[in-house]
Design a protein around this motif. Structure first.
Motif, mmCIF file in Angstrom:
data_model
loop_
_atom_site.group_PDB
_atom_site.id
_atom_site.type_symbol
_atom_site.label_atom_id
_atom_site.label_comp_id
_atom_site.label_asym_id
_atom_site.label_seq_id
_atom_site.Cartn_x
_atom_site.Cartn_y
_atom_site.Cartn_z
ATOM 1 N N GLU A 99 44.499 -15.614 23.645
ATOM 2 C CA GLU A 99 45.532 -14.878 22.898
ATOM 3 C C GLU A 99 45.343 -13.371 23.083
ATOM 4 O O GLU A 99 46.312 -12.612 23.029
ATOM 5 C CB GLU A 99 45.500 -15.264 21.421
ATOM 6 N N ASP B 208 49.449 -7.874 22.448
ATOM 7 C CA ASP B 208 50.021 -6.545 22.647
ATOM 8 C C ASP B 208 48.993 -5.543 23.176
ATOM 9 O O ASP B 208 49.292 -4.737 24.065
ATOM 10 C CB ASP B 208 50.598 -6.016 21.328
ATOM 11 N N ASN C 91 48.836 -19.481 15.423
ATOM 12 C CA ASN C 91 49.448 -18.151 15.566
ATOM 13 C C ASN C 91 50.799 -18.178 16.266
ATOM 14 O O ASN C 91 51.516 -17.167 16.263
ATOM 15 C CB ASN C 91 48.505 -17.224 16.346
ATOM 16 N N ASP C 92 51.150 -19.299 16.900
ATOM 17 C CA ASP C 92 52.447 -19.454 17.588
ATOM 18 C C ASP C 92 52.695 -18.363 18.628
ATOM 19 O O ASP C 92 53.850 -17.988 18.873
ATOM 20 C CB ASP C 92 53.596 -19.446 16.562
ATOM 21 N N LEU C 93 51.609 -17.853 19.225
ATOM 22 C CA LEU C 93 51.777 -16.810 20.239
ATOM 23 C C LEU C 93 52.014 -17.391 21.628
ATOM 24 O O LEU C 93 52.715 -16.786 22.437
ATOM 25 C CB LEU C 93 50.532 -15.902 20.277
ATOM 26 N N ARG D 25 53.360 -16.428 27.054
ATOM 27 C CA ARG D 25 53.605 -15.912 25.707
ATOM 28 C C ARG D 25 54.937 -16.488 25.239
ATOM 29 O O ARG D 25 55.929 -16.512 25.984
ATOM 30 C CB ARG D 25 53.646 -14.387 25.722
ATOM 31 N N SER D 26 54.971 -16.906 24.002
ATOM 32 C CA SER D 26 56.165 -17.553 23.474
ATOM 33 C C SER D 26 57.357 -16.593 23.501
ATOM 34 O O SER D 26 57.238 -15.443 23.066
ATOM 35 C CB SER D 26 55.921 -18.022 22.042
ATOM 36 N N SER E 208 59.665 -16.543 21.566
ATOM 37 C CA SER E 208 60.001 -16.171 20.185
ATOM 38 C C SER E 208 59.179 -14.964 19.711
ATOM 39 O O SER E 208 59.465 -14.399 18.657
ATOM 40 C CB SER E 208 59.743 -17.358 19.251
ATOM 41 N N GLN E 209 58.153 -14.600 20.499
ATOM 42 C CA GLN E 209 57.352 -13.410 20.190
ATOM 43 C C GLN E 209 57.312 -12.499 21.420
ATOM 44 O O GLN E 209 56.267 -12.338 22.060
ATOM 45 C CB GLN E 209 55.923 -13.806 19.776
ATOM 46 N N ARG F 12 55.309 -0.824 20.387
ATOM 47 C CA ARG F 12 53.972 -1.367 20.607
ATOM 48 C C ARG F 12 52.919 -0.295 20.360
ATOM 49 O O ARG F 12 51.889 -0.545 19.734
ATOM 50 C CB ARG F 12 53.858 -1.911 22.030
ATOM 51 N N ASP G 251 52.590 0.324 16.625
ATOM 52 C CA ASP G 251 51.943 -0.813 15.974
ATOM 53 C C ASP G 251 50.438 -0.819 16.250
ATOM 54 O O ASP G 251 49.625 -0.990 15.333
ATOM 55 C CB ASP G 251 52.569 -2.112 16.473
#
Length: 382
Positions: A40, A45, A95-97, A109-110, A112-113, A121, A124
């Motif tokens: 992950e 990021d 984490n659904d990453l 990488r999903s 959805s993310q 970025r 963040d």
């Protein structure tokens, strides 16, 4: 990849079943946690913000990266080389990453993310990254990951010196801004019995180092400036001690081709002329008298004797003013420099024939009583 390869291999091909066994309660084993955290991290990021290779690979096939490619990364390879074991561990992440292909051959990488824009970025990451200092230098990356895990760390980067030795400080990326702030603002945090000596946001750390670096340069500049001012003040005091005050009369209106001797003779009627400076093309002449304040006395006398107080020279009206202040200091400074330069040129081995500065000698039209240097010495002693 931006990771440390200081761990030893824990699972090799075909050995995964015996190496780690998932507990009956469904908890992750320590090795599975490490694998999830590491993979992950590759797709996170913080890494994608700087990992050129991963960014290039992600662009090739709708974001899918072959597991065989990921297994070329030393740190993941050191954990396990069993693709089935790795993908099984990743599927346990909450984490659904990541997405994993059904045949376990690739990861991405999903969608959805999606990776946020560079600016978002950056903002963040800046809000979640800390600089932390005060760790024993013999610690490994695994030691520090284990230490920061209860605080909600997403990744840890060891800072090393030029010899690749751990410096005792790290950059830590927390999962949320709130977790980063909690760690930052805690009254005291220790590693075992040793308090951590510094905690800062990463950008604040770089700002501090830049200010320290700049501060050192500013201090050097300040010292050099002080030395320069002191030297200039000493030179000025020395100059003021040498000059003959209010002795130089600046006169305008003298015809360009007038001989120096004629100028000296004319103004010699009003005082003891020590030096005349009048060059071709100059719009004024400088007549220096032998004693202090003599220039004003001489000009007042010339005005007094002139008809209608108009001083005429070859039927041309002259104007005169005694130079003072900065202009006077500049005049004397140049005068002493010219004497020094002539002295250097006249030293044996310099200049043209006979060491006298060439055939033409001193080109500027000056006239005084004898040599300029000896006259200046006589004037100062008056």
């Amino acid at each position: 990849m931006a990771n440390v390869d200081d761990t030893q291999s824990q699972v090799k091909n075909g050995d995964s079943k015996d190496a780690e066994v998932k507990s009956s309660s469904g908890d992750l084993t320590p090795l599975e946690k490490k694998i999830i955290r590491q993979v992950e991290y590759y797709f996170g990021d913080a890494n994608l913000d700087k990992d050129k290779f991963m960014n290039e690979e992600i662009k090739k096939n709708e974001g899918w990266i072959l597991l065989t490619t990921l297994l070329t990364f030393n740190r993941l390879k050191a954990m396990s080389e069993d693709a089935k074991f790795i993908t099984a561990a990743l599927r346990k992440s909450t984490n659904d990453l990541l997405e994993i292909k059904e045949d376990d051959t690739a990861i991405r990488r999903s969608p959805s993310q999606p990776v946020p824009s560079a600016e978002i970025r950056k903002q963040d990451l800046q809000s979640r990254q800390l600089y932390v200092k005060g760790f024993p230098t013999e610690l490994t990356l695994d030691d520090l990951i284990e230490y920061f895990e209860p605080y909600g760390a997403e990744s840890v980067l060891l800072r090393k010196d030029i010899k690749k030795n751990f410096k005792g400080s790290v950059f830590v990326l927390f999962k949320t801004t709130e977790l980063a702030k909690e760690f930052l603002t805690a009254e005291e945090i220790k590693y075992k019995d040793t308090p951590l000596i510094e905690r800062l946001f990463k950008q604040d750390y770089f700002k501090k180092k830049q200010e320290e670096k700049l501060g050192g340069k500013i201090e050097d500049i300040r010292k050099k400036d002080e030395q320069k001012k002191k030297r200039e003040q000493e030179e000025r005091e020395e100059l003021l001690a040498r000059i003959t005050r209010s002795s130089v009369l600046k006169v305008t209106g003298i015809p360009d081709e007038t001989p120096i001797d004629k100028i000296k003779e004319f103004f010699g009627k009003y005082g003891d002329v020590a030096w005349v400076d009048f060059g071709k093309g100059d719009d004024h002449a400088k007549i220096r008298y032998a004693t202090e304040n003599e220039a004003k006395v001489a000009w007042d006398k010339a005005l007094e004797e002139a008809k209608d107080k108009k001083v005429l020279f070859d039927e041309k009206e002259l104007t005169g003013v005694v130079i003072e202040g900065e202009e006077e200091e500049t005049h004397w400074k140049k005068f002493f420099e010219s004497i020094q330069n002539r002295y250097k040129k006249n030293k044996p081995g310099h200049g043209g024939r006979g060491g006298k500065g060439g055939r033409g000698g001193f080109k500027r039209r000056n006239a005084g009583d004898g040599d300029g240097a000896s006259k200046e010495k006589r004037s100062r002693n008056d």
